[in-house]
Design an enzyme around this catalytic site. Structure first.
Site, PDB file in Angstrom:
ATOM      1  N   ARG A   7     -19.525 -19.406   2.662  1.00 45.40           N
ATOM      2  CA  ARG A   7     -20.886 -18.981   2.995  1.00 45.40           C
ATOM      3  C   ARG A   7     -20.937 -17.545   3.518  1.00 45.40           C
ATOM      4  NH1 ARG A   7     -20.525 -24.187   4.806  1.00 45.40           N
ATOM      5  NH2 ARG A   7     -19.978 -23.466   6.899  1.00 45.40           N
ATOM      6  N   THR A   8     -20.056 -17.218   4.474  1.00 49.66           N
ATOM      7  CA  THR A   8     -20.140 -15.896   5.093  1.00 49.66           C
ATOM      8  C   THR A   8     -19.813 -14.794   4.089  1.00 49.66           C
ATOM      9  OG1 THR A   8     -19.553 -16.806   7.252  1.00 49.66           O
ATOM     10  CG2 THR A   8     -19.290 -14.443   6.974  1.00 49.66           C
ATOM     11  N   HIS A  47     -18.749 -14.376  16.453  1.00 50.47           N
ATOM     12  CA  HIS A  47     -19.284 -14.324  15.091  1.00 50.47           C
ATOM     13  C   HIS A  47     -20.708 -13.781  15.222  1.00 50.47           C
ATOM     14  CE1 HIS A  47     -20.036 -14.980  10.990  1.00 50.47           C
ATOM     15  NE2 HIS A  47     -19.506 -16.174  10.819  1.00 50.47           N
ATOM     16  N   LYS A  97       2.938  -8.937   1.620  1.00 49.85           N
ATOM     17  CA  LYS A  97       4.265  -8.329   1.496  1.00 49.85           C
ATOM     18  C   LYS A  97       4.703  -7.629   2.778  1.00 49.85           C
ATOM     19  CE  LYS A  97       3.011  -5.941  -2.140  1.00 49.85           C
ATOM     20  NZ  LYS A  97       3.060  -5.040  -3.323  1.00 49.85           N
ATOM     21  N   ARG A 104     -13.019 -10.490   8.485  1.00 58.91           N
ATOM     22  CA  ARG A 104     -12.909 -11.818   9.097  1.00 58.91           C
ATOM     23  C   ARG A 104     -11.425 -12.115   9.265  1.00 58.91           C
ATOM     24  NH1 ARG A 104     -16.654 -16.343   8.284  1.00 58.91           N
ATOM     25  NH2 ARG A 104     -15.708 -18.324   8.906  1.00 58.91           N
TER      26      ARG A 104
END
Length: 261
Positions: free
Chosen positions: A61-62, A139, A89, A111
């Protein structure tokens, strides 16, 4: 709507915003919401700008919301899959920041499962950084969306009571909402098992209770939060089934505290 001078170029958390800045953002929403209701959902506001979505955590969703928003504002949106990037890596966060800086992106949406990562990247990038969720910290964009939804339904925010129910301690959404609601003079109450309430909740200026039936009586809105088992380092209960049965039977977990009113 009178313009105001924002103190920072980044959106790292509700904690950094003033009440006036939050109100300004909420007041700016309706014209952009109207865009999503058109047949042609496109305006040239960010034409020529490049936005990078850098998600170290799985998200549907975000990430989709940020991608849609950027494209509707005519920005070029680049989604970086960390699983297939150089991070896998051994590239460090600073390496990532310097590479993104070299690409001359106009904004970065990040995020991460660790708290503070957006703040760290903001130290090395001249372009704005938007926090799309960092660990159990904050958030902010989700909280702003929640506030706008409440404002639409309630008409005003100040003076209203909101009840947050569930896994408060591990919820970055809960933390951002509590901070924002307190800044806007809302009354906040939380309800949940003691193991799911944050340490020092008594000093946070909010009420808490285990009696959902009692708490809901004084609430103008209720926000239900899922149990974030991926963020807990210990087992909170044997399994969801006994927890649900016990919760229903006892109306909570027996936390001795006043109910919200």
């Amino acid at each position: 709507m009178n313009p105001i001078d924002f103190r920072g170029r980044d959106l790292l958390g509700i904690e950094d915003l003033t009440a006036d800045e939050i109100r300004y953002i909420l007041d700016a929403v309706p014209p952009f919401k109207e865009i999503s209701e058109r047949d042609i959902k496109k305006v040239p506001t960010l034409r020529g700008k490049t936005i990078i979505n850098l998600f170290f955590e799985p998200s549907t969703r975000t990430r989709t919301s940020f991608e849609i928003a950027g494209k509707r504002l005519s920005a070029d949106v680049i989604n970086i899959s960390v699983a297939t990037s150089s991070v896998s890596k051994g590239e460090t966060l600073r390496d990532t920041a310097e590479n993104l800086h070299a690409m001359q992106a106009d904004a970065l949406v990040v995020r991460h499962s660790a708290a503070g990562v957006p703040h760290l990247l903001a130290r090395f990038l001249p372009s704005p950084v938007i926090n799309a969720g960092d660990g159990a910290h904050e958030h902010p964009t989700q909280a702003l969306l929640d506030l706008y939804t409440l404002q639409e339904k309630l008409g005003t925010l100040a003076g209203h009571t909101v009840l947050l129910v569930g896994d408060i301690a591990a919820s970055r959404v809960a933390r951002s909402n509590i901070l924002a609601m307190q800044k806007l003079d809302m009354h906040v109450c939380v309800c949940g098992p003691r193991t799911m309430l944050p340490m020092g909740i008594e000093q946070m200026g909010i009420e808490y209770t285990s009696d959902f039936d009692d708490a809901i009586q004084g609430a103008d809105a209720v926000m239900m939060l899922r149990i974030q088992r991926e963020r807990h380092g210990e087992v909170l209960f044997p399994s969801p089934q006994p927890f649900r049965a016990e919760t229903i039977a006892r109306n909570g977990c027996g936390v001795p505290s006043p109910a919200c009113s």
